[in-house]
Each structure stands twice: as C-alpha cells, then as structure tokens.
Design a protein around this motif. Structure first.
Motif: not given
Length: 325
Positions: A89-95, A97-99, A120-121
């Motif tokens: 699922v890494v390809e769906f999480i962008r740099k 993103s927030k936690a 865009l990220a």
C-alpha cells in the motif's frame, strides 16, 4: 501393554492438537500484527500520544495497513512513533500525507490514522517521517462540554424566569402580551405606520410623476435647465433688474435729500413750506390782491356809467348785439 499403547496414542493426539492450536494462534496473531508480510517503517512525532501502545493498528482510508512497531521519546518532551506499513500500500501513501491519533470506535483502542496527500508528491519510502497532527483532547472536550452544560442550565433557568415574568405580565413585553388595551394601542400604531408608509409611497410616486413632467420637452422648467439662450436672457434680465434696483435706490436717496431740503428753512421752497410767518404774509398778500381785484371790478362796472365812457360802452354793446344776430 495394550492399555499403555492406547494411553500413548491419546496423549500424542492431545499433543498434536495442542501444537496445531499453538501454530494456528501464532499464525493468526502474526497475521493480525502483520508479522509475516513485507513492510516498511514510517515515523511520526507527537507531543502526546494519549495512551497509544505498541502493536496498535494503523489505518489508511478505513483499511488496516500496519501496526505500531515501537514508541520512543524524542527531543525534550515529544514521542516518536515507529510504524510498520505494508509494502503493497506504499504507492498510495504520499510524502505530504499526515498522521494523527484516533480511537477504534467510541471507547476502543488508540490507533494511528494516515490521511491526505496529493498525487503531485511522490510515494513514501522506508524511514520517511510523516507530518503529525495533534488530535482533539478528549479531556478538554469533556471540560468544554461540562462548561457548555452549565451554561445551558443557566440559560434554561433564565429562560424559565423570563417566560414566567412574561406570563405574569411583568415588563413592557409582558404587558404587551397580557394587556389587551396596550395590544390595541400597539395595533393602532402599526396601522398608523402602515398608513404612513402607504402615504409616503404615494408621495414618492407623485414626486416621480412630477419630475417626469418637469423633464418633458416644452416645459418651462425643462427649458430653463436645457435652453442656454433662455438662461443668457434671464441673466441679462437679472442684470437689468439689478441696475434698475440700483437706480431706484439712488433716486430714493436723492428724493430723501430733496425732502430734507423741503424740511429746511434755508431755501425758498423750504421757507414756503416751513416758515409760518412767511405763510401768513403770503396769505395776507393774496387776500389783499383778491380785495384789490374785487374793487377794480367794481370800479370798472361803475366806470361804464360815467359820462366820458358812457358812449363807448354803448357802441361796444351795439356791436356785440349785431354780431350775435
């Protein structure tokens, strides 16, 4: 001998079943904890984790994608969370993103929720640190709710007192609600205001009609506003009127001077008008002149009968009679 073999078989069966249960439990727990899947490590730093523990779940778009691997202190008073996230699922999480920290249900375990991110990220990589967003503190929420509850109770009490006073007719509003005479007066005021509004609208319409008539061609006001020639003539007329007024003022001033001289006795007209002795003398002279003319007339009448002039008057009389015939 046969009984011992039977007992050994039964023990072996129980041992096999126990081992099978143990392996199944290990596999089940490993599957839940994502121990047997390929994962990368992501990190996030929070000021307060609110009871988050190692092994708690990580969610992304409502799907469980990993677990909390480790909790470390970071900096002066912060906490760093290391997360195991499934590699698929890494390809769906962008740099970008927030936690944030949330709860699994209303009173469930703490979880970490990853959200946001734009296309865009680029996708996250092993060891990346996500931006953390502090969740709402439930204790502060409860305190706020408690304060709001107290305020609501106070507002409800005030509203109860207000409605009771209104029902008893206290105050202006209460009197307006309970006093029929005041209500009638208020209704009359509203009717008067309504009538005034109608009259004002009628006046506005009439004024609009009047201004429209003033703007019609051929109207005197329209010509005064638009005809430059008439304006020039009016200016000339005003100049002439101003000149006439100045001349009248000058004539009035001169007439005042003349009347002042008439009231003075240092001139002949003033003496005639203001000197009583001269007036008396003039009156006496006129009387004497009148008496002299009267005596002269009598003398002339008597002269007709005197002997030297008798023949002359007779001839004149015959001549006049002849002309009349």
């Amino acid at each position: 001998m046969r009984g011992e073999n039977k007992r050994s078989v039964i023990v072996g069966i129980f041992v096999f079943v126990g081992i099978a249960i143990l392996v199944a439990g290990v596999l089940t727990l490993g599957g839940q904890q994502k121990k047997f899947v390929k994962a990368i490590q992501l990190k996030a730093v929070f000021d307060d984790i609110g009871g988050l523990q190692e092994g708690n779940n990580i969610w992304f778009s409502g799907v469980k994608i990993g677990t909390v691997r480790k909790i470390n202190f970071y900096g002066d008073a912060q906490v760093e969370i290391e997360m195991n996230v499934e590699e698929e699922v890494v390809e769906f999480i962008r740099k970008d993103s927030k936690a944030t920290i949330s709860s699994d249900g209303l009173i469930g375990n703490k979880i970490i929720v990853i959200y946001g991110g734009t296309t865009l990220a680029p996708a996250v990589e092993d060891g990346d640190r996500l931006e953390s967003v502090m969740p709402l503190d439930t204790d502060q929420m409860m305190e706020t709710l408690q304060v709001n509850n107290e305020n609501l109770v106070e507002i409800t009490g005030n509203l109860k007192n207000l409605t009771s006073k209104l029902a008893e007719g206290e105050g202006m509003v209460g009197a307006a609600l309970t006093d029929s005479l005041l209500a009638e007066n208020f209704r009359a005021i509203v009717n008067n205001l309504n009538q005034a509004s109608i009259n004002s609208n009628r006046m506005i319409n009439e004024l609009k009609s009047f201004t429209a008539k003033l703007n019609q061609e051929g109207n005197l006001f329209n010509e005064l506003v638009t005809d430059t020639t008439m304006v020039s003539e009016m200016k000339q007329t005003l100049v002439s009127l101003n000149t006439a007024a100045e001349n009248a003022q000058k004539m009035t001033s001169e007439l005042s001077t003349v009347t002042e001289k008439f009231n003075s006795t240092d001139n002949s007209v003033g003496m005639l008008l203001n000197d009583p002795e001269l007036a008396e003398t003039l009156r006496s002279t006129l009387q004497n002149a009148d008496s002299a003319s009267y005596n002269l007339n009598r003398g002339m009448d008597a002269l007709e009968y005197t002997w030297p002039f008798n023949k002359g008057f007779k001839r004149k009389k015959k001549a006049e009679e002849k002309e009349n015939n």
